[in-house]
Design a protein around this motif. Structure first.
Motif: not given
Length: 237
Positions: A92-102
């Protein structure tokens, strides 16, 4: 939580790096060597193999299957049920569109091991400022979230409804919890569920809840054997 001294790897047997006991039983992190001498880290629950670092294709695919459906806002807020060894979060973190992960993980030891870098391939994933780790049961945590509060929910808390490590996790795959998942998703939001076996019943429940479900099948080679794994992906209309 017990940490073991780390001896030199021995190809003949796994080495237990850490173990923890709780009301649910034991969870352990082991290391072994392949015949080629590569290090493999394994997560073991109550003596049952759960996952390792040798083959992480479907854990990473769980993230990509959700991200293939663009969010309405152009950015992603994602909830992950089950940290495991951290490969879904890393993807998930490899995608620049990710702003928040719970990340919601029931076992505090698993969170500690990943945070401490005992699994080298995912060291640092929980230190990313976009990530918040919650030591909690996703069955209890998610119902307390606001309506329409996340773009995607990824569930990898067990081996799927038909091959459970913890029988209490049956609830994750039942209609009442799937209704909670739908409520927590924003319009257009995606749920993706990992399963070690094909589950027609889960697919039908998702179809009834979301008016559609995609079954994603992958054949994974593990140490000379072909194994079938499945993802079930549905979208809130």
């Amino acid at each position: 939580m017990v940490r073991s001294e780390i001896p030199a790897p021995d190809a003949s047997r796994p080495v237990t790096l850490a173990v923890d006991e709780s009301a649910r039983g034991s969870v352990a992190l082991r290391r072994r060597l392949t015949d080629e001498g590569a290090e493999v880290f394994e997560l073991i629950t109550n003596g049952t193999f759960v996952m390792d670092t040798l083959e992480t294709t479907t854990e990473r695919l769980l993230a990509r299957a959700a991200l293939a459906h663009p969010p309405a806002t152009g950015t992603w807020s994602v909830t992950v049920g089950g940290l495991g060894l951290g490969f879904t979060v890393r993807e998930l973190l490899a995608d620049p569109r990710i702003t928040h992960v719970d990340v919601v993980e029931l076992e505090p030891a698993v969170v500690a091991w990943v945070r401490e870098g005992l699994v080298p391939d995912t060291a640092g994933v929980l230190d990313d400022p976009r990530v918040r780790a919650h030591v909690d049961d996703v069955r209890r945590w998610l119902p307390e979230r606001p309506d329409a509060s996340t773009d995607a929910i990824l569930l990898d808390v067990d081996n799927g409804p038909d091959f459970l490590v913890h029988m209490a996790n049956t609830e994750v795959y039942e209609p009442p919890f799937l209704a909670v998942v739908k409520r927590a998703l924003r319009p257009g939001g995606v749920v993706a569920v990992w399963s070690a076996t094909r589950s027609t019943s889960l697919r039908r429940r998702l179809e009834r809840t979301f008016a559609g479900c995609e079954e994603v099948h992958r054949v994974v080679e593990r140490e000379g054997r072909d194994l079938d794994y499945y993802l079930y992906v549905a979208r809130r209309s």
